[in-house]
Scaffold this motif. Sequence first.
Motif, PDB file in Angstrom:
ATOM      1  N   CYS A   1       0.782  -1.392  -0.144  1.00  0.00           N
ATOM      2  CA  CYS A   1       0.007   0.121  -0.131  1.00  0.00           C
ATOM      3  C   CYS A   1       0.850   1.277   0.144  1.00  0.00           C
ATOM      4  O   CYS A   1       2.079   1.078   0.085  1.00  0.00           O
ATOM      5  CB  CYS A   1      -1.111  -0.156   0.946  1.00  0.00           C
ATOM      6  SG  CYS A   1      -0.186   0.346   2.763  1.00  0.00           S
TER       7      CYS A   1
ATOM      8  N   CYS B   1      -1.736  -2.332   9.888  1.00  0.00           N
ATOM      9  CA  CYS B   1      -1.329  -1.347   9.219  1.00  0.00           C
ATOM     10  C   CYS B   1      -2.169  -0.199   9.106  1.00  0.00           C
ATOM     11  O   CYS B   1      -3.470  -0.099   9.348  1.00  0.00           O
ATOM     12  CB  CYS B   1      -1.070  -1.632   7.404  1.00  0.00           C
ATOM     13  SG  CYS B   1      -0.362  -0.506   6.419  1.00  0.00           S
TER      14      CYS B   1
ATOM     15  N   HIS C   1       1.475   3.248   2.278  1.00  0.00           N
ATOM     16  CA  HIS C   1       2.606   3.589   3.249  1.00  0.00           C
ATOM     17  C   HIS C   1       3.873   3.028   2.970  1.00  0.00           C
ATOM     18  O   HIS C   1       4.722   3.339   3.766  1.00  0.00           O
ATOM     19  CB  HIS C   1       1.839   3.125   4.455  1.00  0.00           C
ATOM     20  CG  HIS C   1       0.385   3.763   4.771  1.00  0.00           C
ATOM     21  ND1 HIS C   1       0.432   4.876   5.611  1.00  0.00           N
ATOM     22  CD2 HIS C   1      -0.603   3.486   4.666  1.00  0.00           C
ATOM     23  CE1 HIS C   1      -0.447   5.266   5.601  1.00  0.00           C
ATOM     24  NE2 HIS C   1      -1.355   4.500   5.134  1.00  0.00           N
TER      25      HIS C   1
ATOM     26  N   ARG D   1      -5.981  -2.748   6.453  1.00  0.00           N
ATOM     27  CA  ARG D   1      -5.916  -3.956   6.145  1.00  0.00           C
ATOM     28  C   ARG D   1      -5.657  -4.838   7.199  1.00  0.00           C
ATOM     29  O   ARG D   1      -4.529  -4.246   7.993  1.00  0.00           O
ATOM     30  CB  ARG D   1      -4.857  -4.246   4.936  1.00  0.00           C
ATOM     31  CG  ARG D   1      -5.754  -3.563   3.596  1.00  0.00           C
ATOM     32  CD  ARG D   1      -4.567  -3.768   2.254  1.00  0.00           C
ATOM     33  NE  ARG D   1      -5.262  -3.472   1.240  1.00  0.00           N
ATOM     34  CZ  ARG D   1      -5.427  -2.165   0.892  1.00  0.00           C
ATOM     35  NH1 ARG D   1      -4.655  -1.112   1.540  1.00  0.00           N
ATOM     36  NH2 ARG D   1      -5.897  -1.663  -0.072  1.00  0.00           N
TER      37      ARG D   1
ATOM     38  N   CYS E   1      -3.391   1.570   7.031  1.00  0.00           N
ATOM     39  CA  CYS E   1      -4.524   1.367   5.844  1.00  0.00           C
ATOM     40  C   CYS E   1      -5.668   0.671   6.157  1.00  0.00           C
ATOM     41  O   CYS E   1      -6.604   0.573   5.387  1.00  0.00           O
ATOM     42  CB  CYS E   1      -3.741   0.909   4.517  1.00  0.00           C
ATOM     43  SG  CYS E   1      -3.361  -0.703   4.638  1.00  0.00           S
TER      44      CYS E   1
ATOM     45  N   HIS F   1       1.148  -6.502   1.473  1.00  0.00           N
ATOM     46  CA  HIS F   1       0.213  -6.916   2.157  1.00  0.00           C
ATOM     47  C   HIS F   1      -0.007  -8.255   1.558  1.00  0.00           C
ATOM     48  O   HIS F   1      -0.050  -8.559   0.250  1.00  0.00           O
ATOM     49  CB  HIS F   1      -1.010  -6.206   2.153  1.00  0.00           C
ATOM     50  CG  HIS F   1      -1.148  -5.062   2.986  1.00  0.00           C
ATOM     51  ND1 HIS F   1      -1.344  -5.196   4.436  1.00  0.00           N
ATOM     52  CD2 HIS F   1      -0.842  -3.532   2.822  1.00  0.00           C
ATOM     53  CE1 HIS F   1      -1.195  -3.990   5.101  1.00  0.00           C
ATOM     54  NE2 HIS F   1      -0.936  -3.106   4.061  1.00  0.00           N
TER      55      HIS F   1
HETATM   56 ZN   LIG Z   1      -1.125  -0.989   4.365  1.00  0.00          ZN
END
Ligand SMILES: [Zn+2]
Length: 459
Positions: A268, A333, A270, A337, A335, A275
């Motif tokens: 992602c 994370c 970041h 996920r 994000c 992932h």
């Molecule tokens: Zn992430």
Amino acid sequence: MAITTNRLKNDTCERDWIWEREVEAAPWEETRRLSVAAWERQFRRLRESSPFYARRWKEAGAGNSFVSLADLTQLPFTTKDELKQALDEDPPFGSNLCVSPDQAKRVYQTSGTTGSPSVLALTRGDMETWTVMGTRSYYATGIHEHSSVLTTFGAGPFVAGHTHFVLLRIGARSVPVAPGDTERVIFGLRAGLADTLLATASFAQYLANRLEKTDAEPSTIPLTHVVTGGEPGGGIPSIRDHIQNVLGVTVTEVMGIGDVAPSLFGECPHQEGMHFCGAGHVWVELIDPDTQEPMEIETGAVGELVYTALTREAMPVVRFLGGDIVRIEGTSCACERTSFRMRVLGRRDDMFIVRGVNVYPTAILSVVGDFRPRVSGRARVLRTSPGTSIEPPVPIEVEVTERHGSDDALIADIEDAIHARLTFRCQVTLVPESDFGEAGYKTRLTRNAPLPSGQRDER
Ligand SMILES: [Zn+2]
């Protein structure tokens, strides 16, 4: 630059940044429940319709009773060689085919680095599953409907060609260019046909090196995102930073395994590792590469990933040894996920041992990359004897621009840096770009030195 939006910079779209939130952001226990149920069906199907696994499990003493996902370690690993044997004993698809041959609706070939190629058959359902996992992976990198993607992955014969279905599913603009057609890639990027490039790390690096020489300001090319796949590289800081700085882009990585799924991991924005994007369809274990004992998937763990296909119909693999040694970067994370994140340290086969210490050639790349612009960023280890142990000084070839072909000071600097950071002595040979070979696609990280005549090659 800190990411605060879970999106690539300049991405202002309103869509959720997670493709399948109900799966990808689900609590891990829920993913596990889904997987347990899928495995139950898969186990029974394999026992009934896979002569290959029915026989292997019997030989391994698994008996006739059901083996649950929690007890998966009771079943034997599957290696690449064994899949090849399965193919040879019942061509054209092999004794591991679990459907009738007329249900195989798409067939890819593997590169066959040793010997003849192998084949991978997919049912319609398998094609859909690959697309689902690939879509999660590529969407995770930040490729959305509004992206324009120039891809250098061919339609076939290799599984990377499946990416074309993925881009179609996301709804992005696709600009396909044949692998290796550098001129057309540069034309397409300069013309603004695409804001995203899919390529191997070697190609992205080659492109950055080349545009750095030919263009006064390569970062003004309207490219904002490079997604690398097919080899490590995009996750090695010195390589990633170079591509990002020269081209003015964000680099993210994807990864897949031919026998499991062409895209199974996606990083992602970041940028903290890839992932796992196969929840519900693929079960992953981590094992100690030396003892093959199971390991906990936890932050900092280093091991080999092992894959079990939970929903694959035509050619499911069970406990397949992927050969990639990874480091787990985290199990959550920003994000949102919930799957683990990892980076690839290198192929198990590329690893060598210097005085009892395991070394991956990717570690050498991260040291060598710091000597840019005198070096191109590529390097490889020269294997002079069979076996995985190498006596120091370890012979290493480093690619340089023609001007630095015989730069003794550079040799000494690289040798010192490798000794300081990786704690072994090496002997560096500088190889000009024109002689290094393999420019533009994947770079092999080790090369066999010629053997004295009469000696058998067992490497
Ligand atoms: Zn992430």
